[in-house]
Design a protein around this motif. Structure first.
Motif, PDB file in Angstrom:
ATOM      1  N   ASN A 183       7.592 -18.707 -33.119  1.00 54.62           N
ATOM      2  CA  ASN A 183       8.385 -17.713 -33.849  1.00 54.62           C
ATOM      3  C   ASN A 183       8.255 -16.313 -33.226  1.00 54.62           C
ATOM      4  OD1 ASN A 183      10.062 -16.738 -35.877  1.00 54.62           O
ATOM      5  ND2 ASN A 183       8.360 -16.304 -37.258  1.00 54.62           N
ATOM      6  N   LYS A 184       9.117 -15.443 -33.684  1.00 55.30           N
ATOM      7  CA  LYS A 184       9.131 -14.025 -33.301  1.00 55.30           C
ATOM      8  C   LYS A 184       9.526 -13.821 -31.835  1.00 55.30           C
ATOM      9  CE  LYS A 184       5.718 -13.025 -36.901  1.00 55.30           C
ATOM     10  NZ  LYS A 184       4.770 -12.083 -37.480  1.00 55.30           N
TER      11      LYS A 184
ATOM     12  N   ASN B  55       0.792 -15.032 -41.815  1.00 53.54           N
ATOM     13  CA  ASN B  55       1.578 -13.981 -41.169  1.00 53.54           C
ATOM     14  C   ASN B  55       2.384 -14.376 -39.938  1.00 53.54           C
ATOM     15  OD1 ASN B  55       1.848 -11.656 -42.482  1.00 53.54           O
ATOM     16  ND2 ASN B  55       0.455 -10.458 -41.207  1.00 53.54           N
ATOM     17  N   VAL B  56       2.480 -15.676 -39.632  1.00 54.51           N
ATOM     18  CA  VAL B  56       3.270 -16.078 -38.461  1.00 54.51           C
ATOM     19  C   VAL B  56       4.764 -16.163 -38.781  1.00 54.51           C
ATOM     20  CG1 VAL B  56       1.442 -17.266 -37.192  1.00 54.51           C
ATOM     21  CG2 VAL B  56       2.733 -18.504 -38.942  1.00 54.51           C
ATOM     22  N   GLY B  57       5.110 -16.120 -40.088  1.00 57.15           N
ATOM     23  CA  GLY B  57       6.530 -16.129 -40.455  1.00 57.15           C
ATOM     24  C   GLY B  57       7.006 -17.418 -41.121  1.00 57.15           C
ATOM     25  N   LYS B  58       6.106 -18.149 -41.762  1.00 54.09           N
ATOM     26  CA  LYS B  58       6.480 -19.428 -42.400  1.00 54.09           C
ATOM     27  C   LYS B  58       7.495 -19.231 -43.532  1.00 54.09           C
ATOM     28  CE  LYS B  58       2.158 -20.168 -43.425  1.00 54.09           C
ATOM     29  NZ  LYS B  58       1.608 -18.987 -42.712  1.00 54.09           N
ATOM     30  N   SER B  59       7.230 -18.254 -44.390  1.00 53.72           N
ATOM     31  CA  SER B  59       8.133 -18.046 -45.528  1.00 53.72           C
ATOM     32  C   SER B  59       9.479 -17.493 -45.067  1.00 53.72           C
ATOM     33  CB  SER B  59       7.485 -17.098 -46.544  1.00 53.72           C
ATOM     34  OG  SER B  59       6.283 -17.665 -47.036  1.00 53.72           O
ATOM     35  N   THR B  60       9.434 -16.601 -44.084  1.00 53.59           N
ATOM     36  CA  THR B  60      10.673 -16.062 -43.523  1.00 53.59           C
ATOM     37  C   THR B  60      11.515 -17.198 -42.936  1.00 53.59           C
ATOM     38  OG1 THR B  60       9.436 -14.054 -42.963  1.00 53.59           O
ATOM     39  CG2 THR B  60      11.602 -14.310 -41.946  1.00 53.59           C
TER      40      THR B  60
ATOM     41  N   THR C 119       7.917 -12.726 -48.836  1.00 56.72           N
ATOM     42  CA  THR C 119       7.301 -12.421 -47.547  1.00 56.72           C
ATOM     43  C   THR C 119       6.796 -10.982 -47.551  1.00 56.72           C
ATOM     44  OG1 THR C 119       9.310 -11.528 -46.549  1.00 56.72           O
ATOM     45  CG2 THR C 119       8.998 -13.896 -46.391  1.00 56.72           C
ATOM     46  N   SER C 120       5.796 -10.724 -46.745  1.00 54.06           N
ATOM     47  CA  SER C 120       5.402  -9.337 -46.511  1.00 54.06           C
ATOM     48  C   SER C 120       4.488  -9.304 -45.302  1.00 54.06           C
ATOM     49  CB  SER C 120       4.695  -8.739 -47.726  1.00 54.06           C
ATOM     50  OG  SER C 120       3.307  -8.908 -47.628  1.00 54.06           O
ATOM     51  N   LYS C 121       4.167  -8.080 -44.855  1.00 51.28           N
ATOM     52  CA  LYS C 121       3.304  -7.930 -43.689  1.00 51.28           C
ATOM     53  C   LYS C 121       1.884  -8.359 -44.006  1.00 51.28           C
ATOM     54  CE  LYS C 121       5.598  -4.452 -40.957  1.00 51.28           C
ATOM     55  NZ  LYS C 121       6.739  -4.091 -41.830  1.00 51.28           N
TER      56      LYS C 121
ATOM     57  N   ASP D  78      12.079 -12.554 -30.879  1.00 47.48           N
ATOM     58  CA  ASP D  78      12.738 -11.238 -30.770  1.00 47.48           C
ATOM     59  C   ASP D  78      11.787 -10.162 -30.259  1.00 47.48           C
ATOM     60  OD1 ASP D  78      11.923  -9.691 -33.668  1.00 47.48           O
ATOM     61  OD2 ASP D  78      11.748 -11.850 -33.612  1.00 47.48           O
TER      62      ASP D  78
ATOM     63  N   SER E  10      13.645 -16.961 -33.685  1.00 44.60           N
ATOM     64  CA  SER E  10      13.277 -15.786 -34.464  1.00 44.60           C
ATOM     65  C   SER E  10      13.730 -16.015 -35.907  1.00 44.60           C
ATOM     66  CB  SER E  10      13.929 -14.522 -33.901  1.00 44.60           C
ATOM     67  OG  SER E  10      13.777 -13.472 -34.851  1.00 44.60           O
ATOM     68  N   ALA E  11      12.759 -16.206 -36.800  1.00 44.86           N
ATOM     69  CA  ALA E  11      13.086 -16.427 -38.213  1.00 44.86           C
ATOM     70  C   ALA E  11      13.708 -15.168 -38.803  1.00 44.86           C
ATOM     71  CB  ALA E  11      11.830 -16.819 -38.987  1.00 44.86           C
ATOM     72  N   LEU E  12      13.181 -14.024 -38.400  1.00 43.87           N
ATOM     73  CA  LEU E  12      13.641 -12.746 -38.951  1.00 43.87           C
ATOM     74  C   LEU E  12      15.087 -12.465 -38.566  1.00 43.87           C
ATOM     75  CD1 LEU E  12      12.526 -10.321 -40.612  1.00 43.87           C
ATOM     76  CD2 LEU E  12      12.110  -9.189 -38.428  1.00 43.87           C
TER      77      LEU E  12
HETATM   78  P1  GDP Z   1       3.804 -16.178 -43.556  1.00 40.65           P
HETATM   79  O1  GDP Z   1       2.519 -15.576 -44.026  1.00 40.65           O
HETATM   80  O2  GDP Z   1       3.567 -17.100 -42.395  1.00 40.65           O
HETATM   81  O3  GDP Z   1       4.619 -16.809 -44.638  1.00 40.65           O
HETATM   82  O4  GDP Z   1       4.661 -14.962 -42.951  1.00 40.65           O
HETATM   83  P2  GDP Z   1       5.884 -14.148 -43.601  1.00 40.65           P
HETATM   84  O5  GDP Z   1       7.120 -14.981 -43.602  1.00 40.65           O
HETATM   85  O6  GDP Z   1       5.438 -13.557 -44.914  1.00 40.65           O
HETATM   86  O7  GDP Z   1       6.065 -13.026 -42.486  1.00 40.65           O
HETATM   87  C1  GDP Z   1       5.010 -12.181 -42.112  1.00 40.65           C
HETATM   88  C2  GDP Z   1       5.561 -10.951 -41.411  1.00 40.65           C
HETATM   89  O8  GDP Z   1       6.151 -11.316 -40.153  1.00 40.65           O
HETATM   90  C3  GDP Z   1       6.671 -10.259 -42.207  1.00 40.65           C
HETATM   91  O9  GDP Z   1       6.520  -8.874 -42.051  1.00 40.65           O
HETATM   92  C4  GDP Z   1       7.939 -10.756 -41.548  1.00 40.65           C
HETATM   93  O10 GDP Z   1       9.012  -9.859 -41.661  1.00 40.65           O
HETATM   94  C5  GDP Z   1       7.487 -10.891 -40.086  1.00 40.65           C
HETATM   95  N1  GDP Z   1       8.312 -11.887 -39.358  1.00 40.65           N
HETATM   96  C6  GDP Z   1       8.616 -13.144 -39.735  1.00 40.65           C
HETATM   97  N2  GDP Z   1       9.400 -13.754 -38.814  1.00 40.65           N
HETATM   98  C7  GDP Z   1       9.605 -12.854 -37.828  1.00 40.65           C
HETATM   99  C8  GDP Z   1      10.356 -12.865 -36.574  1.00 40.65           C
HETATM  100  O11 GDP Z   1      11.020 -13.826 -36.210  1.00 40.65           O
HETATM  101  N3  GDP Z   1      10.290 -11.719 -35.824  1.00 40.65           N
HETATM  102  C9  GDP Z   1       9.591 -10.614 -36.209  1.00 40.65           C
HETATM  103  N4  GDP Z   1       9.611  -9.552 -35.392  1.00 40.65           N
HETATM  104  N5  GDP Z   1       8.897 -10.568 -37.362  1.00 40.65           N
HETATM  105  C10 GDP Z   1       8.893 -11.661 -38.167  1.00 40.65           C
END
Ligand code: GDP
Ligand code: MG
Length: 300
Positions: free
Chosen positions: A126-127, A20-25, A38-40, A129, A157-159
């Motif tokens: 990451n994040k 959930n840290v945003g690797k896929s994003t 990706t998802s929450k 923002d 910010s990946a998002l």
């Molecule tokens: P993974 O499990 O590390 O691959 O994480 P995901 O890419 O699936 O992202 C997990 C959640 O974090 C999702 O709801 C994304 O939208 C959110 N997210 C990813 N990158 C960012 C970012 O830069 N900022 C914010 N606010 N949310 C992010």
């Protein structure tokens, strides 16, 4: 090679971090195309996802990984952890992603794994923002730089796709001299049918209630490509009859919604019209069943 040919650089880049840290994003932001879902919810990424980015003489081959899970009794989680360890062993460069707002015990576990790899490790905060001011970053960077010797620390910010270019530059700089492994236009080595299954799984994870998504997997039964359209038939596996009812929804509404959203994204991705047929089957304890895991491609 003779001296008229410039040296090429190419290497494998593992993107690791807790769930959930945003690797896929981040991988999608780097590639400019969605290949990793990706998802929450943690555990969205189950397989190792491979993406390719070429910039002139530099080619980075990215491995997106499931988040590393601690205390993992279930077969599926153990298979996912093996995926992470395998990616780390293969990598020339490691991108370690954390949430800039908080460092957790799970981050420490990942740190232990990357610290003894003798490969350059780039730390991504990451994040950004979510921070109120950029001033908050400095003390965080200062503190985390003590954890180990990072090749670079990049806040982004990946998002919002903010500050991605500096990360790409750092990654490219760390690549070893080697001939390119993929053609310049390659984006991924994943099959279209795998990407289709993943898109369906993403919609299920995003739209179903709390307990169902972990029990869901998708198997493509038919993937027929013609000049103008692709016909896809997919089977959604769940663990219990009650989950089947939830996936189908009242009057089939949920399945219809999931199918529609997945189909639209498939049409964008494949640049063709898509006919998508979904149905749901119950397979008890699939996530503890070694044989089915192998069949579905979670294990070799
Ligand atoms: P993974 O499990 O590390 O691959 O994480 P995901 O890419 O699936 O992202 C997990 C959640 O974090 C999702 O709801 C994304 O939208 C959110 N997210 C990813 N990158 C960012 C970012 O830069 N900022 C914010 N606010 N949310 C992010
Ligand atoms: Mg992921």
């Amino acid at each position: 090679m003779n001296d008229t040919q410039p040296t090429q650089y190419c290497g494998t880049v593992a993107i690791v971090g807790r769930p959930n840290v945003g690797k896929s994003t981040l991988l999608n932001a780097i590639l400019g195309e969605k290949i990793s879902i990706t998802s929450k919810k943690p555990q969205t990424t189950r397989h190792r996802i491979l993406g390719v980015k070429t910039e002139g003489l530099y080619q980075a081959v990215f491995l997106d990984t499931p988040g590393f899970h601690k205390n993992t009794p279930r077969q599926l989680n153990r298979a996912m952890n093996r995926t992470v360890v395998g990616a780390l062993e293969e990598a020339d460069v490691i991108v370690f992603v954390v949430d800039c707002r908080k460092w957790t015990e799970e981050d420490d576990m990942v740190l232990l794994r990357v610290n003894d790899q003798e490969r350059p490790v780039i730390l991504v905060l990451n994040k950004t923002d979510t921070l109120v001011t950029r001033d908050e970053l400095l003390p965080i960077i200062e503190k985390l730089s003590q954890k180990m010797s990072f090749a670079a620390i990049v806040p982004l910010s990946a998002l919002k796709e903010n500050n991605i270019a500096p990360l790409e530059k750092e990654i490219m700089q760390q690549l070893p001299a080697a001939p390119h492994m993929f053609g310049e236009e390659s984006l991924t080595n994943l099959s279209d049918s795998f990407l289709a299954a993943e898109l369906i799984r993403e919609k299920l994870m995003r739209h179903l209630g709390e307990e169902v998504p972990y029990a869901v997997t998708v198997q493509i039964e038919k993937f027929e490509v013609s000049d103008t359209l692709i016909r896809i038939a997919a089977l959604i596996w769940v663990e219990k009859p009650g989950q089947k009812a939830i996936v189908i929804g009242k009057h089939g509404d949920m399945l219809k919604k999931v199918g529609q959203l997945a189909r639209l994204e498939m049409e964008t991705l494949f640049e063709k019209k898509v006919f998508l047929h979904l149905w749901v089957k119950v397979k008890s304890d699939w996530s503890d069943n070694e044989q089915l895991l192998t069949q579905l491609g979670y294990k070799k």
